[in-house]
Design a protein around this motif. Structure first.
Motif, PDB file in Angstrom:
ATOM      1  N   PHE A   1      95.822  89.217 -42.761  1.00  0.00           N
ATOM      2  CA  PHE A   1      97.079  89.706 -42.198  1.00  0.00           C
ATOM      3  C   PHE A   1      98.150  89.585 -43.271  1.00  0.00           C
ATOM      4  O   PHE A   1      98.435  88.488 -43.756  1.00  0.00           O
ATOM      5  CB  PHE A   1      97.453  88.877 -40.967  1.00  0.00           C
ATOM      6  CG  PHE A   1      98.443  89.535 -40.059  1.00  0.00           C
ATOM      7  CD1 PHE A   1      98.848  90.844 -40.241  1.00  0.00           C
ATOM      8  CD2 PHE A   1      98.980  88.829 -38.994  1.00  0.00           C
ATOM      9  CE1 PHE A   1      99.762  91.450 -39.387  1.00  0.00           C
ATOM     10  CE2 PHE A   1      99.900  89.416 -38.135  1.00  0.00           C
ATOM     11  CZ  PHE A   1     100.287  90.734 -38.337  1.00  0.00           C
ATOM     12  N   CYS A   2      98.718  90.732 -43.685  1.00  0.00           N
ATOM     13  CA  CYS A   2      99.739  90.745 -44.728  1.00  0.00           C
ATOM     14  C   CYS A   2     100.984  91.458 -44.206  1.00  0.00           C
ATOM     15  O   CYS A   2     100.941  92.106 -43.158  1.00  0.00           O
ATOM     16  CB  CYS A   2      99.220  91.409 -45.999  1.00  0.00           C
ATOM     17  SG  CYS A   2      98.720  93.126 -45.784  1.00  0.00           S
TER      18      CYS A   2
ATOM     19  N   ASP B   1     100.837  94.949 -42.800  1.00  0.00           N
ATOM     20  CA  ASP B   1     100.188  95.130 -41.500  1.00  0.00           C
ATOM     21  C   ASP B   1     101.176  95.070 -40.341  1.00  0.00           C
ATOM     22  O   ASP B   1     100.900  95.586 -39.255  1.00  0.00           O
ATOM     23  CB  ASP B   1      99.108  94.061 -41.293  1.00  0.00           C
ATOM     24  CG  ASP B   1      97.928  94.249 -42.220  1.00  0.00           C
ATOM     25  OD1 ASP B   1      97.634  95.409 -42.569  1.00  0.00           O
ATOM     26  OD2 ASP B   1      97.306  93.244 -42.606  1.00  0.00           O
TER      27      ASP B   1
ATOM     28  N   LEU C   1      92.373  99.595 -41.491  1.00  0.00           N
ATOM     29  CA  LEU C   1      92.295  98.416 -40.625  1.00  0.00           C
ATOM     30  C   LEU C   1      90.991  98.421 -39.835  1.00  0.00           C
ATOM     31  O   LEU C   1      90.256  97.432 -39.799  1.00  0.00           O
ATOM     32  CB  LEU C   1      93.502  98.386 -39.682  1.00  0.00           C
ATOM     33  CG  LEU C   1      93.660  97.178 -38.752  1.00  0.00           C
ATOM     34  CD1 LEU C   1      95.140  96.961 -38.426  1.00  0.00           C
ATOM     35  CD2 LEU C   1      92.895  97.360 -37.434  1.00  0.00           C
TER      36      LEU C   1
ATOM     37  N   ARG D   1     105.971  94.789 -34.433  1.00  0.00           N
ATOM     38  CA  ARG D   1     105.406  93.580 -35.043  1.00  0.00           C
ATOM     39  C   ARG D   1     104.569  92.789 -34.037  1.00  0.00           C
ATOM     40  O   ARG D   1     103.499  92.281 -34.376  1.00  0.00           O
ATOM     41  CB  ARG D   1     106.528  92.713 -35.613  1.00  0.00           C
ATOM     42  CG  ARG D   1     107.202  93.353 -36.811  1.00  0.00           C
ATOM     43  CD  ARG D   1     108.240  92.465 -37.437  1.00  0.00           C
ATOM     44  NE  ARG D   1     108.691  93.070 -38.692  1.00  0.00           N
ATOM     45  CZ  ARG D   1     109.097  92.382 -39.745  1.00  0.00           C
ATOM     46  NH1 ARG D   1     109.112  91.069 -39.705  1.00  0.00           N
ATOM     47  NH2 ARG D   1     109.473  92.994 -40.853  1.00  0.00           N
TER      48      ARG D   1
ATOM     49  N   ILE E   1     100.562  92.012 -34.504  1.00  0.00           N
ATOM     50  CA  ILE E   1     100.006  90.655 -34.438  1.00  0.00           C
ATOM     51  C   ILE E   1      98.893  90.603 -33.395  1.00  0.00           C
ATOM     52  O   ILE E   1      97.823  90.019 -33.631  1.00  0.00           O
ATOM     53  CB  ILE E   1     101.111  89.639 -34.098  1.00  0.00           C
ATOM     54  CG1 ILE E   1     102.104  89.535 -35.265  1.00  0.00           C
ATOM     55  CG2 ILE E   1     100.522  88.270 -33.788  1.00  0.00           C
ATOM     56  CD1 ILE E   1     103.374  88.776 -34.922  1.00  0.00           C
TER      57      ILE E   1
ATOM     58  N   LYS F   1      95.653  92.048 -34.785  1.00  0.00           N
ATOM     59  CA  LYS F   1      94.950  91.178 -35.731  1.00  0.00           C
ATOM     60  C   LYS F   1      94.265  90.015 -35.018  1.00  0.00           C
ATOM     61  O   LYS F   1      93.130  89.644 -35.350  1.00  0.00           O
ATOM     62  CB  LYS F   1      95.925  90.655 -36.790  1.00  0.00           C
ATOM     63  CG  LYS F   1      96.256  91.671 -37.858  1.00  0.00           C
ATOM     64  CD  LYS F   1      95.018  91.983 -38.699  1.00  0.00           C
ATOM     65  CE  LYS F   1      95.300  92.997 -39.778  1.00  0.00           C
ATOM     66  NZ  LYS F   1      94.142  93.236 -40.652  1.00  0.00           N
TER      67      LYS F   1
ATOM     68  N   ARG G   1      90.167  89.204 -34.795  1.00  0.00           N
ATOM     69  CA  ARG G   1      89.555  87.886 -35.018  1.00  0.00           C
ATOM     70  C   ARG G   1      88.678  87.480 -33.835  1.00  0.00           C
ATOM     71  O   ARG G   1      87.567  86.952 -34.011  1.00  0.00           O
ATOM     72  CB  ARG G   1      90.661  86.858 -35.247  1.00  0.00           C
ATOM     73  CG  ARG G   1      90.197  85.468 -35.652  1.00  0.00           C
ATOM     74  CD  ARG G   1      91.403  84.588 -35.916  1.00  0.00           C
ATOM     75  NE  ARG G   1      91.017  83.293 -36.464  1.00  0.00           N
ATOM     76  CZ  ARG G   1      91.438  82.134 -35.961  1.00  0.00           C
ATOM     77  NH1 ARG G   1      92.235  82.117 -34.913  1.00  0.00           N
ATOM     78  NH2 ARG G   1      91.074  81.000 -36.515  1.00  0.00           N
TER      79      ARG G   1
ATOM     80  N   LEU H   1      96.371  84.633 -44.032  1.00  0.00           N
ATOM     81  CA  LEU H   1      97.739  85.062 -43.743  1.00  0.00           C
ATOM     82  C   LEU H   1      98.507  85.118 -45.055  1.00  0.00           C
ATOM     83  O   LEU H   1      98.881  84.086 -45.620  1.00  0.00           O
ATOM     84  CB  LEU H   1      98.421  84.083 -42.775  1.00  0.00           C
ATOM     85  CG  LEU H   1      97.746  83.875 -41.409  1.00  0.00           C
ATOM     86  CD1 LEU H   1      98.528  82.859 -40.587  1.00  0.00           C
ATOM     87  CD2 LEU H   1      97.616  85.186 -40.655  1.00  0.00           C
TER      88      LEU H   1
ATOM     89  N   VAL I   1     102.808  86.289 -44.403  1.00  0.00           N
ATOM     90  CA  VAL I   1     103.209  87.028 -43.209  1.00  0.00           C
ATOM     91  C   VAL I   1     104.188  86.227 -42.350  1.00  0.00           C
ATOM     92  O   VAL I   1     105.051  86.793 -41.671  1.00  0.00           O
ATOM     93  CB  VAL I   1     101.964  87.446 -42.390  1.00  0.00           C
ATOM     94  CG1 VAL I   1     101.338  86.256 -41.690  1.00  0.00           C
ATOM     95  CG2 VAL I   1     102.301  88.533 -41.395  1.00  0.00           C
TER      96      VAL I   1
END
Length: 366
Positions: free
Chosen positions: A118-119, A122, A136, A291, A295, A298, A302, A317, A320
């Motif tokens: 996660f950058c 993203d 992605l 945003r 999140i 992502k 996971r 991360l 981020v």
């Protein structure tokens, strides 16, 4: 699943550096341009053979070196394993090693070390162009499904060859005789991609909706919609049906492709959209909503990987947290109470208490 140690030789800014890590949270601290992101890139590449930054392997080889070497010891599948990649600056193909045995493809190390990166980019992936969203999905699917990785590689190979035919046919009309073969094969492989993507995005959307519901307190309904070529009316249909649908779409664009010398149809143009309570996020979402949704995606990725492998993937991360307000920082940190996590930041501040701190300066560990 955890990464115990990493040894980098001539990788990016690292000349020769060996590091060991905590099984929980690892905070990587340093000023800008010191090598923090390079370290996460090496970790991601170790497990997947893909870089989230480089277009060519040679870009990852330290300037002036002939090759780069990435070697890591991973605890996975209830045992310690070693992964190693050797990347060359020239045209020589990369080498892959697992537990000291040379492998032919990245598919043979699938599942040994899964990562979710996660950058900052993203955070706005739902507002940018479709290519970022395809990356992605592709990166996640390549780790989950070795057959998808092989199909994607094959698809891009055929697509490149077809593109050359379309560009060169003006000077060499005879090339058009072999174009139908490439069109057929492209549709066959493309149908496989669509089949994999439809199921992945269905699962991703359901999990992301769950996380977003927690995040927003149930105030918004999260919905993800996968979009492919218009003739594919049911992306969950059997692969032969999908192939026929792609062929239909390709035939309707045949003349336009010849005139423009471009590949205008196929899953290389796929996308997905996210809506909140029926409102298109890309067109009307606020920065905060965007945003929060990113999140959630992502964290959903996971969770899907954890379910598939039975192990928590390594979470990366990359700076981020500094891009998030305190409320979103807290939500992310509350979701990473398990598994191994690597966090890069310039100013550790409140995060130094999380776990082991590694300070980087000029590609060296201080």
């Amino acid at each position: 699943m955890r990464l115990d140690s990493l040894h980098l030789r001539s990788f990016r800014s690292y000349e020769d550096e060996a590091l060991t890590f905590d099984p929980g949270v690892n905070l990587i601290v340093g000023d800008n341009a010191q090598g923090k992101t390079n370290l996460l890139e090496a970790m991601g590449y170790l497990g997947s053979g893909k870089s989230f930054r480089a277009q060519r392997v040679s870009e990852m080889v330290r300037f002036g070196a002939d090759f780069a070497d990435i070697e890591g010891q991973v605890y996975s599948q209830e045992r310690l394993q070693t992964l190693r990649w050797v990347l060359f600056s020239g045209a020589r193909p990369r080498q892959i090693w697992r537990n000291g045995v040379k492998k032919k493809s990245a598919g043979e190390i699938c599942g040994v070390m899964s990562t979710v990166l996660f950058c900052p980019e993203d955070l706005m992936v739902l507002k940018t162009g479709a290519a970022a969203r395809r990356r992605l999905g592709d990166h996640a699917l390549c780790q989950l499904r070795p057959n998808y990785d092989a199909a994607l590689t094959e698809y891009h190979r055929i697509l490149e060859q077809k593109s050359r035919i379309l560009k060169d046919h003006f000077e060499n009309p005879a090339l058009l005789e072999i174009l139908p073969e490439y069109n057929t094969r492209l549709c066959q492989v493309g149908a496989l991609l669509i089949s994999y993507r439809a199921r992945f995005y269905e699962g991703l959307g359901k999990e992301a909706a769950r996380f977003h519901g927690q995040f927003s307190g149930g105030a918004e309904d999260f919905s993800l919609t996968y979009k492919t070529v218009s003739t594919v009316r049911n992306p969950f249909a059997p692969v032969p049906e999908l192939t026929d649908a792609l062929m239909e779409h390709q035939q309707s664009h045949y003349r336009a492709e010849l005139e423009t010398a471009q590949c205008l149809t196929g899953p290389h143009k796929d996308d997905f959209t996210v809506s909140l309570s029926g409102i298109d996020l890309k067109a009307y979402g606020s920065q905060g909503q965007t945003r929060t949704a990113a999140i959630s995606l992502k964290l959903a990725q996971r969770e899907l990987m954890r379910r598939e492998t039975g192990e928590e993937p390594v979470l990366l991360l990359d700076d981020v947290l500094s891009e998030l307000d305190p409320g979103r920082q807290d939500f992310v940190l509350n979701q990473i109470v398990s598994g191994q996590v690597f966090i890069t930041c310039c100013e550790p501040g409140r995060f130094t208490k999380l776990g082991k701190t590694i300070q980087i300066k000029n590609g060296n560990v201080i």
